[in-house]
Design a protein around this motif. Sequence first.
Motif, PDB file in Angstrom:
ATOM      1  N   ASN A   1      12.574  89.321  16.986  1.00  0.00           N
ATOM      2  CA  ASN A   1      10.467  89.501  17.381  1.00  0.00           C
ATOM      3  C   ASN A   1      10.164  87.648  17.368  1.00  0.00           C
ATOM      4  O   ASN A   1      11.030  87.262  17.554  1.00  0.00           O
ATOM      5  N   CYS A   2       8.856  87.643  17.922  1.00  0.00           N
ATOM      6  CA  CYS A   2       8.719  86.462  19.098  1.00  0.00           C
ATOM      7  C   CYS A   2       7.260  86.544  18.896  1.00  0.00           C
ATOM      8  O   CYS A   2       6.783  87.256  18.529  1.00  0.00           O
ATOM      9  N   LYS A   3       6.584  85.603  19.103  1.00  0.00           N
ATOM     10  CA  LYS A   3       4.990  86.042  19.486  1.00  0.00           C
ATOM     11  C   LYS A   3       4.444  84.976  20.540  1.00  0.00           C
ATOM     12  O   LYS A   3       5.486  84.642  21.344  1.00  0.00           O
ATOM     13  N   LEU A   4       3.265  85.762  20.993  1.00  0.00           N
ATOM     14  CA  LEU A   4       3.129  85.896  22.285  1.00  0.00           C
ATOM     15  C   LEU A   4       1.598  85.350  22.186  1.00  0.00           C
ATOM     16  O   LEU A   4       0.321  85.867  21.454  1.00  0.00           O
ATOM     17  N   GLU A   5       1.295  84.251  23.221  1.00  0.00           N
ATOM     18  CA  GLU A   5      -0.491  84.190  23.483  1.00  0.00           C
ATOM     19  C   GLU A   5      -0.592  85.192  24.166  1.00  0.00           C
ATOM     20  O   GLU A   5      -0.441  85.698  25.515  1.00  0.00           O
ATOM     21  N   VAL A   6      -1.794  85.804  24.194  1.00  0.00           N
ATOM     22  CA  VAL A   6      -2.726  86.958  25.342  1.00  0.00           C
ATOM     23  C   VAL A   6      -4.325  86.880  23.929  1.00  0.00           C
ATOM     24  O   VAL A   6      -4.707  86.357  23.760  1.00  0.00           O
ATOM     25  N   LEU A   7      -4.663  87.469  26.099  1.00  0.00           N
ATOM     26  CA  LEU A   7      -6.176  86.799  26.098  1.00  0.00           C
ATOM     27  C   LEU A   7      -7.089  89.150  25.101  1.00  0.00           C
ATOM     28  O   LEU A   7      -6.638  89.766  26.164  1.00  0.00           O
TER      29      LEU A   7
ATOM     30  N   TYR B   1     -12.903  85.080  27.338  1.00  0.00           N
ATOM     31  CA  TYR B   1     -11.600  85.548  26.531  1.00  0.00           C
ATOM     32  C   TYR B   1     -11.118  84.945  25.315  1.00  0.00           C
ATOM     33  O   TYR B   1     -10.874  83.935  25.795  1.00  0.00           O
ATOM     34  N   LYS B   2     -11.226  85.702  25.027  1.00  0.00           N
ATOM     35  CA  LYS B   2     -10.785  85.334  22.556  1.00  0.00           C
ATOM     36  C   LYS B   2      -9.110  85.200  23.347  1.00  0.00           C
ATOM     37  O   LYS B   2      -8.382  85.944  23.805  1.00  0.00           O
ATOM     38  N   ASN B   3      -8.689  83.985  23.179  1.00  0.00           N
ATOM     39  CA  ASN B   3      -6.916  83.918  22.983  1.00  0.00           C
ATOM     40  C   ASN B   3      -6.211  83.971  21.827  1.00  0.00           C
ATOM     41  O   ASN B   3      -6.953  83.105  20.985  1.00  0.00           O
ATOM     42  N   TYR B   4      -5.228  84.957  21.540  1.00  0.00           N
ATOM     43  CA  TYR B   4      -4.721  85.368  20.442  1.00  0.00           C
ATOM     44  C   TYR B   4      -3.592  84.849  20.290  1.00  0.00           C
ATOM     45  O   TYR B   4      -2.524  84.985  21.410  1.00  0.00           O
ATOM     46  N   VAL B   5      -2.297  84.830  18.950  1.00  0.00           N
ATOM     47  CA  VAL B   5      -1.160  84.534  19.344  1.00  0.00           C
ATOM     48  C   VAL B   5      -0.607  85.640  18.406  1.00  0.00           C
ATOM     49  O   VAL B   5      -1.483  85.682  17.511  1.00  0.00           O
TER      50      VAL B   5
END
Length: 139
Positions: A53-59, A38-42
């Motif tokens: 606002n917030c930042k999340l790590e998602v696949l 999976y590619k991992n994004y912020v």
Amino acid sequence: MKSYISSDIAQSMNYEPISTVNLKQSLFGAIETDEVSYKNYVIELSNVDNSYNCKLEVLGQNRICSEIKQTPSGPWLKEFKMHGIKLTDFENSTLKVDKEIKLLICADVAGELFTGKFIPLKSNLTTVHIRLGQGSATY
């Protein structure tokens, strides 16, 4: 459990992967998938007025899950309106809303979004206030 973004949304928002993650998944420990990359994004999320606002790590995932039904008409729509909750995904909406899930926020980050405010409705639904919006209904 990880949070996911649909690959097409990640691409349309010009998100660049920060890494690649290899995972095997299982359902209740009984059904296990092969290992998948999976590619991992912020990603960054905010509410409408940008006061949070917030930042999340998602696949990245091609398809997160099947389409879901839109909220049917019923007495709960009046209750939502009475509490200032605006829905965009109800059956009789004039807006064209995609029925496919594009972002799935799971337990790994959902707790950070809850404000602790819950409103039980007479229609046996409960609104759950989150930092990203007025609230959402759970059945």
